[in-house]
Design an enzyme around this catalytic site. Structure first.
Site, PDB file in Angstrom:
ATOM      1  N   GLU A 135       3.944  -8.917   4.522  1.00 55.43           N
ATOM      2  CA  GLU A 135       3.497  -7.883   3.587  1.00 55.43           C
ATOM      3  C   GLU A 135       2.725  -8.574   2.467  1.00 55.43           C
ATOM      4  OE1 GLU A 135       6.333  -4.681   2.668  1.00 55.43           O
ATOM      5  OE2 GLU A 135       5.954  -5.075   0.549  1.00 55.43           O
TER       6      GLU A 135
ATOM      7  N   ARG B  18      17.797   4.067  -6.045  1.00 52.75           N
ATOM      8  CA  ARG B  18      16.587   4.071  -6.872  1.00 52.75           C
ATOM      9  C   ARG B  18      16.219   5.503  -7.267  1.00 52.75           C
ATOM     10  NH1 ARG B  18      11.098   1.408  -4.554  1.00 52.75           N
ATOM     11  NH2 ARG B  18      11.689   2.595  -2.702  1.00 52.75           N
TER      12      ARG B  18
ATOM     13  N   TYR C 288      18.266  -1.484   2.692  1.00 54.05           N
ATOM     14  CA  TYR C 288      17.044  -0.985   2.057  1.00 54.05           C
ATOM     15  C   TYR C 288      17.133   0.521   1.816  1.00 54.05           C
ATOM     16  CZ  TYR C 288      12.278   0.695   1.493  1.00 54.05           C
ATOM     17  OH  TYR C 288      11.154   1.347   1.025  1.00 54.05           O
TER      18      TYR C 288
ATOM     19  N   ARG D 209       0.779   3.884  -3.427  1.00 58.41           N
ATOM     20  CA  ARG D 209       0.196   2.735  -2.704  1.00 58.41           C
ATOM     21  C   ARG D 209      -0.516   1.763  -3.643  1.00 58.41           C
ATOM     22  NH1 ARG D 209       2.775   2.378   2.125  1.00 58.41           N
ATOM     23  NH2 ARG D 209       2.951   4.458   3.040  1.00 58.41           N
TER      24      ARG D 209
ATOM     25  N   TYR E 256       7.416  10.190   3.887  1.00 59.92           N
ATOM     26  CA  TYR E 256       7.857   9.643   5.169  1.00 59.92           C
ATOM     27  C   TYR E 256       8.855  10.588   5.818  1.00 59.92           C
ATOM     28  CZ  TYR E 256       6.022   4.800   4.554  1.00 59.92           C
ATOM     29  OH  TYR E 256       5.226   3.698   4.423  1.00 59.92           O
TER      30      TYR E 256
HETATM   31  C1  3EB Z   1       5.678   0.536   3.669  1.00 58.90           C
HETATM   32  O1  3EB Z   1       4.457   0.666   3.705  1.00 58.90           O
HETATM   33  C2  3EB Z   1       6.206  -0.875   3.549  1.00 58.90           C
HETATM   34  O2  3EB Z   1      10.252   0.769  -1.217  1.00 58.90           O
HETATM   35  O3  3EB Z   1       9.152   0.243  -3.022  1.00 58.90           O
HETATM   36  C3  3EB Z   1       6.052  -1.260   0.563  1.00 58.90           C
HETATM   37  C4  3EB Z   1       5.945  -1.154  -0.819  1.00 58.90           C
HETATM   38  C5  3EB Z   1       7.219  -0.870   1.186  1.00 58.90           C
HETATM   39  C6  3EB Z   1       7.005  -0.667  -1.589  1.00 58.90           C
HETATM   40  C7  3EB Z   1       9.267   0.284  -1.792  1.00 58.90           C
HETATM   41  C8  3EB Z   1       8.279  -0.373   0.407  1.00 58.90           C
HETATM   42  C9  3EB Z   1       8.166  -0.278  -0.964  1.00 58.90           C
HETATM   43  O4  3EB Z   1       6.456   1.497   3.737  1.00 58.90           O
HETATM   44  C10 3EB Z   1       7.381  -0.983   2.663  1.00 58.90           C
END
Ligand code: 3EB
Length: 327
Positions: free
Chosen positions: A321, A156, A149, A221, A208
């Site tokens: 999820e 990406r 990932y 989000r 993050y």
């Molecule tokens: C998170 O909240 C869960 O890498 O595009 C959620 C939605 C998550 C999109 C992405 C990753 C992605 O971090 C993981």
């Protein structure tokens, strides 16, 4: 009194209507306004139409419906290399399915997929990417910074370049279990911009801290569609702040995920709750958890169409999820 701007603003495109239906693909592909049709898993039908995509995720329920995106007015479509697309009424669907065996690993494959998608979108009037889905094989394989990932996140970001300098689209990234290591990326774009929405309970993904990888994930989000008639909700899990909550506790993760979904609705100034018009997907890591997730969602979100799919979440401690739409 000055009149509200609503009165002079041109009509914006109505949100694509997303539904799950038990129909055969050729029938829906013949309907006016069909922008995209998705089949799930190995048992799904096939079609050579560029608006058709076989998604590499298995549905836990049978018979499996198709997911259908419909817009107002005529739709045109085509293929360019590995890319398939369709457009109508200001909306654009585009998808790439790229085999890692020919592109070389999750990072290189993501880089080429995103470079091709961004180049294509940049050539279009519908250049505002609102929502992206990413499905890749063995998402949690590898340790630390080389977990697949995290390699995907690096590729990406490289492939995007500065295309999303103004902000990232809403997104989902989920691991599939198909035999071929293919990366599937598909998107919805529009000729009008949407509105990015963050969750005040969560650190924005692109911020993050380092412990989650060298390159933070590139997504918002949620995204309000241009007509403000729908919210496209990113993959949402039991993440609070930047940390995963409730390790190994499925029901607590489900509760936390619903709190996050409601926080997104509030953040987007939408009324609370989901209804029969708001299709969701629940991605479940362990097949044995599927009945628990199904029961939970029937109880807590009665009447809401939910597709229950077998998929791995990008953090190995997360069991479930949810993403989808709120109209
Ligand atoms: C998170 O909240 C869960 O890498 O595009 C959620 C939605 C998550 C999109 C992405 C990753 C992605 O971090 C993981």
């Amino acid at each position: 009194m000055v009149q509200g701007c609503e009165n002079v603003r041109p009509a914006l495109h109505r949100a694509p209507q997303v539904s799950y239906r038990w129909v055969d693909p050729e029938t829906v592909l013949q309907e006016a306004g069909t922008l995209a049709v998705f089949g799930f898993g190995t048992g799904a039908p096939r079609s050579a139409d560029p608006r058709w995509l076989n998604v590499d995720l298995e549905d836990f329920d049978a018979p499996t419906p198709l997911e259908i995106w419909q817009v107002d007015g005529p739709v045109t479509h085509g293929r360019v290399g590995e890319l398939q697309w369709s457009s109508g009424d200001g909306w654009l669907f585009a998808a790439i399915t790229a085999d890692e065996n020919t592109h070389g690993g999750p990072s290189a494959t993501a880089a080429t997929a995103y470079a091709q998608l961004c180049e294509f979108v940049a050539s279009r009037r519908e250049r505002h990417v609102l929502r992206i889905w990413n499905y890749l094989a063995d998402i949690n394989q590898g340790e630390g910074d080389v977990e697949r990932y995290k390699q995907f996140c690096e590729g990406r970001a490289e492939g995007m370049g500065s295309f999303f300098a103004e902000g990232f689209p809403a997104a989902t990234a989920i691991g599939h279990h198909a035999s071929a290591p293919r990366l599937q990326v598909y998107l919805l774009a529009c000729d009008e911009p949407g509105g990015r929405v963050e969750n005040p309970r969560q650190v924005s993904a692109w911020r993050y801290p380092r412990q989650y990888g060298r390159t933070p994930p590139s997504f918002a989000r949620a995204m309000t569609l241009p007509g403000e008639d729908a919210l496209a909700i990113s993959g949402t899990a039991a993440v609070v702040g930047h940390a995963s909550a409730h390790e190994d506790d499925l029901l607590a993760q489900l509760d936390e995920t619903l709190v996050n979904l409601e926080a997104l609705l509030a953040s987007a100034n939408m009324p609370a709750g989901f209804d029969t018009q708001s299709p969701l997907k629940a991605y479940v890591r362990h097949p044995t958890d599927a009945p628990v997730v199904r029961d939970f969602l029937q109880r807590r979100l009665p009447g809401v169409p939910v597709l229950l799919l077998h998929g791995d979440i990008c953090r190995s401690e997360l069991l479930v999820e949810i993403d989808g739409w709120r109209y």
